[in-house]
Design a protein around this motif. Structure first.
Motif, mmCIF file in Angstrom:
data_model
loop_
_atom_site.group_PDB
_atom_site.id
_atom_site.type_symbol
_atom_site.label_atom_id
_atom_site.label_comp_id
_atom_site.label_asym_id
_atom_site.label_seq_id
_atom_site.Cartn_x
_atom_site.Cartn_y
_atom_site.Cartn_z
ATOM 1 N N HIS A 62 21.948 -14.540 10.410
ATOM 2 C CA HIS A 62 22.593 -13.306 10.864
ATOM 3 C C HIS A 62 21.766 -12.711 11.991
ATOM 4 O O HIS A 62 20.699 -13.210 12.313
ATOM 5 C CB HIS A 62 22.833 -12.327 9.714
ATOM 6 N N HIS A 64 20.218 -9.711 12.464
ATOM 7 C CA HIS A 64 19.219 -8.644 12.329
ATOM 8 C C HIS A 64 17.902 -9.070 12.978
ATOM 9 O O HIS A 64 17.524 -10.241 12.933
ATOM 10 C CB HIS A 64 19.001 -8.291 10.862
ATOM 11 N N ASP A 66 14.749 -8.938 12.431
ATOM 12 C CA ASP A 66 13.659 -9.662 11.776
ATOM 13 C C ASP A 66 13.978 -11.149 11.599
ATOM 14 O O ASP A 66 13.095 -11.925 11.243
ATOM 15 C CB ASP A 66 13.249 -9.015 10.447
ATOM 16 N N HIS A 67 15.223 -11.551 11.863
ATOM 17 C CA HIS A 67 15.619 -12.963 11.757
ATOM 18 C C HIS A 67 15.816 -13.637 13.110
ATOM 19 O O HIS A 67 16.048 -14.837 13.160
ATOM 20 C CB HIS A 67 16.904 -13.091 10.926
ATOM 21 N N HIS A 138 25.961 -8.246 3.644
ATOM 22 C CA HIS A 138 24.721 -7.681 4.183
ATOM 23 C C HIS A 138 24.889 -7.381 5.676
ATOM 24 O O HIS A 138 24.421 -6.363 6.179
ATOM 25 C CB HIS A 138 23.587 -8.664 3.939
ATOM 26 N N ASP A 159 19.939 -13.239 3.957
ATOM 27 C CA ASP A 159 19.725 -12.019 3.167
ATOM 28 C C ASP A 159 20.872 -11.750 2.200
ATOM 29 O O ASP A 159 21.353 -10.624 2.063
ATOM 30 C CB ASP A 159 19.524 -10.826 4.101
HETATM 31 ZN ZN LIG Z 1 19.150 -8.703 7.485
#
Ligand SMILES: [Zn+2]
Length: 218
Positions: A62, A64, A66-67, A138, A159
């Motif tokens: 995904h 986000h 942090d990924h 998520h 996540d």
């Molecule tokens: Zn996430």
């Protein structure tokens, strides 16, 4: 030592969110797939270089931050390596509000997607074939990657499902109802011995979570 053509996986956690990056490859091969490059990309580069590996795909569960934060560094080092993500979250790669980094006060942009994926796609890289499942909840465009050639099956789960926990559903395009449906109707239909490699925390199995997950009883 493992025999040739056996999938291998390494976990590289990154601060400050303890996000897991995974590096997958077939034993004896020098090509690798990197899943969810996080906020400490130098650790990923060091790992790849020390192991003599060349990444041939970056898969993102995904969008986000942090990924995806490591995408830029990996691409500077390996310019031909494609960035692959679910169709619905692709815009977040280049949108600091959509990928939540603006809200954390450190705007992050990734290079744009080279390939976008939808439900049922199969994506092949480094001799590995990943089956794609769309799993909103998520993040609306979240996908997971199923590696059926591993025995037992592996799930690169992002996540969604954590060991005795689940991902947050309180972001702008989060959806608690969709989250439960994605876990019950997609993830819990995988074999019980499927190993879940989550985006945060230790690995688990589908069967263990059906028995012990307090948020989504099986
Ligand atoms: Zn996430």
């Amino acid at each position: 030592m493992s025999s040739p053509n056996t999938p291998e996986i390494a976990r590289i956690p990154s601060a400050p969110f303890d996000e897991n990056t995974y590096v997958l490859r077939l034993s004896g091969r020098q090509e690798a797939v990197v899943v969810d490059p996080g906020l400490e990309p130098d650790k990923i580069v060091d790992y790849l270089e020390e192991a003599g590996l060349t990444p041939t795909a970056i898969l993102c569960t995904h969008g986000h931050s942090d990924h995806i934060a490591g995408n830029e560094t990996l691409r500077q080092k390996w310019p031909d390596c494609p960035i692959v993500i679910g169709k619905g979250d692709a815009y977040k790669l280049t949108d600091p509000v959509g990928n939540l980094s603006a809200q954390f006060g450190m705007p992050i942009q990734s290079p744009p997607a080279d390939t976008t994926l939808v439900e049922g796609d199969r994506y092949e890289a480094a001799g590995l074939t990943f089956r794609v499942l769309e799993t909103p909840g998520h993040s609306a465009g979240h996908v997971v990657f199923v590696l059926e050639e591993a025995n037992p099956t592996w799930l690169l789960g992002g996540d969604m499902l954590f060991r005795q926990s689940i991902g947050r559903t309180d972001f702008a395009d989060g959806d608690p109802t969709a989250m439960l449906a994605s876990i019950r109707e997609k993830l819990y239909r995988l074999p019980d011995d499927t190993i879940v490699y989550p985006g945060h925390g230790p690995e688990t199995t589908i069967g263990f979570e059906k028995q012990h997950n307090p948020f989504v009883p099986g």
